[in-house]
Motif scaffolding. Structure first.
Motif: not given
Length: 294
Positions: A115-128, A137-143
């Motif tokens: 569930i935490n990975a889904k939340e991170l992928l669902s918002k703008d963020d800074i990485l590396l 939406g279609y690329a965000v985990p649905n399970i």
């Protein structure tokens, strides 16, 4: 941490000649396909290890590589599965080199993650050091799951278990029970210090706890597929966990003396472990440990 980010980026520049942040994706990257069991393959593109299960139920993959290389991964998967439908993508964590392909071939596919990975992928963020936009939406985990999830697919019992807080806030390991094969994502980098995404919940202390749990939980003949690098045995993983434990002990001892991070780094206290300083230096690893201890 900027220096660490540079090391991380350079790793991929060195391991695949066609990769850079402004990469020429017209050139096909090196692709290695290895059959691990009947119905199970490892596909390595741009140093990222993807597991492919292909059989009568269709196709399941563990991790999806970069979006830039998705078409090459799809070509490899099609060659293995004869063009069968991609039914499932299982994410070991949220980083773009493991999930980017979902933006290309995630439509109509069941995507599983913590569930935490889904939340991170669902918002703008800074990485590396770079902005990562929220995934469509279609690329965000649905399970999603919090502790574990079991799946029966292609005659394999697949058990997905949380090890969150190790490499990042949404880590999972994926076990193919009959085949005794475990994909552990990036909680290790084989034979080198790993990247620890501390800005998104990672911790060296938690990495050690997760490694010890894996060692005690899975059969001694389990094969371990890391996100990057060679396949490990449980014996290899014990050696790696030993390195993590000893280096934590060294930094903890220096910290207990009242030394600052800079003082510990300049003391060359991890000279004995310099062979692990491939993508990240000893000083980067000291910083990860020091901040984890805080």
């Amino acid at each position: 941490m900027n220096k660490a980010f540079i090391f991380f980026i350079l790793l991929y520049v060195m391991t695949t000649a066609s990769f850079s942040y402004s990469q020429d994706v017209s050139r096909a990257p090196k692709c290695k396909i290895t059959q691990l069991n009947p119905g199970l393959w490892e596909v390595t593109i741009a140093s990222v290890n993807v597991i492919v299960s292909a059989g009568s139920d269709g196709i399941l993959i563990v991790d999806a590589n970069y979006s830039e290389y998705a078409r090459f991964l799809k070509k490899a998967v099609d060659s293995i599965g004869g063009g069968k439908k991609l039914n499932y993508i299982v994410d070991t964590h949220w980083h773009f080199d493991h999930t980017g392909g979902q933006k290309i071939f995630g439509k109509g596919t069941k995507i599983i993650s913590h569930i935490n990975a889904k939340e991170l992928l669902s918002k703008d963020d800074i990485l590396l050091g770079d902005t990562q936009k929220a995934y469509p939406g279609y690329a965000v985990p649905n399970i999603t799951f919090s502790d574990s999830l079991a799946l029966k697919f292609n005659d394999s019992d697949i058990i997905i278990t949380s090890v969150t807080g190790s490499h990042s806030a949404g880590d999972a390991v994926v076990y193919f029970k009959k085949e005794k094969l475990l994909h552990i994502g990036d909680i290790i980098f084989a034979d080198e210090f790993p990247f620890v995404d501390m800005e998104h919940g990672g911790s060296v202390i938690r990495i050690l706890e997760s490694l010890n749990k894996i060692i005690s939980t899975y059969p001694p003949d389990t094969r371990i597929v890391p996100g990057h690098g060679r396949i490990y045995s449980i014996s290899d993983l014990k050696d790696y966990a030993g390195m993590v434990e000893r280096t934590i002990g060294i930094v903890r001892k220096e910290k207990q003396k009242g030394k600052s991070l800079t003082e510990i780094q300049t003391g060359n206290v991890l000279e004995e472990y310099k062979e692990y300083a491939v993508s990240f230096s000893c000083n980067d690893w000291i910083e990860y440990i020091f901040k984890s201890l805080e």
